[in-house]
Design an enzyme around this catalytic site. Structure first.
Site, mmCIF file in Angstrom:
data_model
loop_
_atom_site.group_PDB
_atom_site.id
_atom_site.type_symbol
_atom_site.label_atom_id
_atom_site.label_comp_id
_atom_site.label_asym_id
_atom_site.label_seq_id
_atom_site.Cartn_x
_atom_site.Cartn_y
_atom_site.Cartn_z
ATOM 1 N N TRP A 147 0.651 -1.035 -0.009
ATOM 2 C CA TRP A 147 0.032 0.193 -0.235
ATOM 3 C C TRP A 147 0.995 1.350 -0.049
ATOM 4 O O TRP A 147 0.325 2.277 -0.654
ATOM 5 C CB TRP A 147 -0.827 0.035 1.266
ATOM 6 C CG TRP A 147 -1.828 1.328 1.437
ATOM 7 C CD1 TRP A 147 -2.970 1.517 0.667
ATOM 8 C CD2 TRP A 147 -1.255 2.459 2.066
ATOM 9 N NE1 TRP A 147 -3.272 2.876 0.928
ATOM 10 C CE2 TRP A 147 -2.392 3.484 2.002
ATOM 11 C CE3 TRP A 147 -0.394 2.618 3.053
ATOM 12 C CZ2 TRP A 147 -2.483 4.465 2.873
ATOM 13 C CZ3 TRP A 147 -0.255 3.942 3.763
ATOM 14 C CH2 TRP A 147 -1.405 4.931 3.511
ATOM 15 N N HIS A 148 1.892 1.167 0.599
ATOM 16 C CA HIS A 148 2.932 2.355 0.642
ATOM 17 C C HIS A 148 3.537 2.816 -0.436
ATOM 18 O O HIS A 148 3.770 3.893 -0.715
ATOM 19 C CB HIS A 148 4.038 2.256 1.894
ATOM 20 C CG HIS A 148 3.440 2.395 3.204
ATOM 21 N ND1 HIS A 148 2.604 1.350 4.170
ATOM 22 C CD2 HIS A 148 3.390 3.487 3.850
ATOM 23 C CE1 HIS A 148 2.386 2.268 5.117
ATOM 24 N NE2 HIS A 148 2.694 3.292 5.114
ATOM 25 N N GLY A 149 3.699 1.780 -1.427
ATOM 26 C CA GLY A 149 4.384 1.942 -2.646
ATOM 27 C C GLY A 149 4.448 0.579 -3.538
ATOM 28 O O GLY A 149 4.607 -0.352 -2.956
#
Length: 491
Positions: free
Chosen positions: A324-326
């Site tokens: 989700w972060h990257g």
């Protein structure tokens, strides 16, 4: 438009607050919504129509879902809404990742690489996707009835203080405030909100930006030439940069919410004083952790399953959290890394840490710092090479496979003379503020600074003076420096 820009501080925010406070209560939502649309359009005009269309589609689907009598039809509308939101997130955030890897695989096996037009990431898509999912699932579960007004629903999704980087506000947390904020519409709340905003601005501008300059320089240097001690300084600089950058932005969002009469949930609680990685995730990005727990971990079985399945669930949730972060392998590795330590906590580390007492902060912090290297490096191989230098091992030269720095960008590695007095002062100040809540009574005392309710005259004057001082110092830095990055802007 970021909160720490001159455009926002000296033009957008004063104009918005003057208009918002001038209009009667029945028009405040309209002013907030128009301001939020304008705020988003400033940085993402090309995606505004798509964004608004997705909000309309969700509102209609959820109304149909709530009105459906048959449980099967309810599930159908729920599924359509989830697929719509997750599909948009997947396409805009992860299409490039999967196509890049498919192209690399094709080339590896002798085929031709893929060519495509890179997908541009809309601003804040991760955060408002989570909030649309939250609204849909909470209505389906019967936690809340759906809003009757489409405009109130749009305001919930688009409210500009939380739009770009959270906190992730679940619908039930502010459902009543969308229609009535009179309980929090007081001078004391506004003063506390302004102070909170200025604290966040100071954390972002005065500490995070200074750390960022040195972290960027070190991480973009040839890793094989970095002294081990300098590599550690770079990792520490980024460790404090990301904390004061993100928590500062969350403070600004919470403060802006209070200025408008909204009570947003807290997002950080001194995470670097944690005595285990388990505790770290109870203190870091709190709203994301709760979202993952309630909408992923518990539906997978939570703590009710046998230990082997529980460990798989933990690892799955944190790999997804990293993704989700990257959309890159180093983010996936970062999530898997934290999942690994969480499993070790449950196996034996928590018992060991209890024996160590407060000393367990040290290994937890070191584990966290190493994890941030995975998060910061441009590639997974670059992160591993940087970690090798931190351990005193020789890292490969760029022509031997380390690819964190493109060959065209060769920056001489910094030495100790490069770190000026300002950097060391801000590093010490950042460490002080990051660890000052190590004692529970200090934590309670410092958290009370943000409380409003009814303020005494003495406290009101102190908060007002503190806010003014932080504004002057932060504004001076912003005006005199063009370097003003924001890490989570791309998430």
């Amino acid at each position: 438009m970021v909160f720490s820009s001159t455009l926002f501080l000296f033009y957008f925010l004063p104009a918005f607050l003057l208009l918002y406070y001038a209009v009667p209560a029945r028009l405040k939502n309209a002013v907030a919504l128009l301001a939020s649309i304008g705020f988003y359009a400033w940085g993402g005009l090309s995606f505004l129509a798509l964004f608004l269309a997705s909000v309309v589609a969700n509102f209609v689907l959820i109304r149909y879902m709530d009105a459906a009598v048959d449980q099967g039809r309810k599930r159908l509308f729920l599924l359509i809404s989830i697929v719509l939101n997750v599909g948009m997130l997947f396409y805009f955030k992860y299409a490039n990742f999967f196509l890049d890897n498919a192209s690399a695989m094709s080339s590896f096996f002798g085929g031709s690489g893929l060519t495509w037009e890179k997908v541009v990431l809309p601003i804040g898509i991760s955060f408002f996707t989570f909030e649309k999912l939250t609204y849909t699932i909470d209505v389906y579960r019967g936690v809340n009835k759906p809003l009757k007004s489409f405009w109130d629903f749009m305001l919930y999704i688009m409210l500009f203080p939380k739009m770009i980087a959270g906190p992730i506000v679940r619908f039930h947390e502010i459902a009543g405030q969308l229609t009535d904020r009179s309980q929090f519409d007081t001078i004391d709340e506004k003063l506390a909100g302004m102070f909170r905003f200025m604290v966040g601005l100071g954390k972002k501008v005065l500490i995070a930006n200074v750390m960022a300059e040195q972290a960027d320089r070190i991480f973009s240097s040839p890793v094989h030439e970095l002294p081990t001690a300098v590599a550690w300084v770079g990792a520490l600089a980024y460790t404090f940069q990301i904390y004061f950058d993100f928590s500062g932005y969350s403070d600004m969002a919470v403060g802006l919410g209070r200025l408008m009469g909204f009570q947003f949930p807290e997002n950080f609680n001194s995470p670097y004083v944690s005595r285990s990685i388990t505790e770290f995730w109870q203190r870091w990005h709190i709203t994301l952790g709760r979202w993952m727990r309630d909408y992923l971990y518990i539906p997978l079985g939570g703590n009710r399953v046998k230990p082997s399945r529980l460990y798989v669930n933990l690892w799955t949730v944190f790999i997804l959290s990293g993704f989700w972060h990257g959309a890159a392998w180093n983010f996936i590795a970062w999530g898997a890394y934290h999942g690994f330590w969480l499993i070790l906590d449950r196996l034996f580390l928590l018992r060991l840490y209890r024996r160590l007492g407060a000393l367990s902060i040290v290994p937890t912090f070191v584990i966290t710092v190493a994890g941030w290297v995975l998060f910061r490096a441009e590639t997974l191989s670059g992160a591993l090479a940087f970690l090798a230098r931190m351990l005193g091992q020789a890292a490969p030269a760029p022509d031997a496979g380390w690819d964190a720095t493109p060959a065209a960008v060769v920056i001489p590695p910094p030495d100790w003379r490069f770190f000026d007095t300002q950097f060391w002062a801000m590093l010490a100040l950042g460490a002080f503020f990051a660890f000052m809540n190590v004692a529970p009574f200090l934590e309670r005392r410092n958290l009370s600074l943000y409380a409003a309710h009814t303020l005494s005259l003495r406290r009101s004057v102190a908060l007002g003076f503190g806010a003014a001082l932080l504004l002057v110092l932060s504004a001076s830095y912003i005006i005199s420096n063009s370097f003003n990055p924001f890490i989570y802007f791309r998430f």
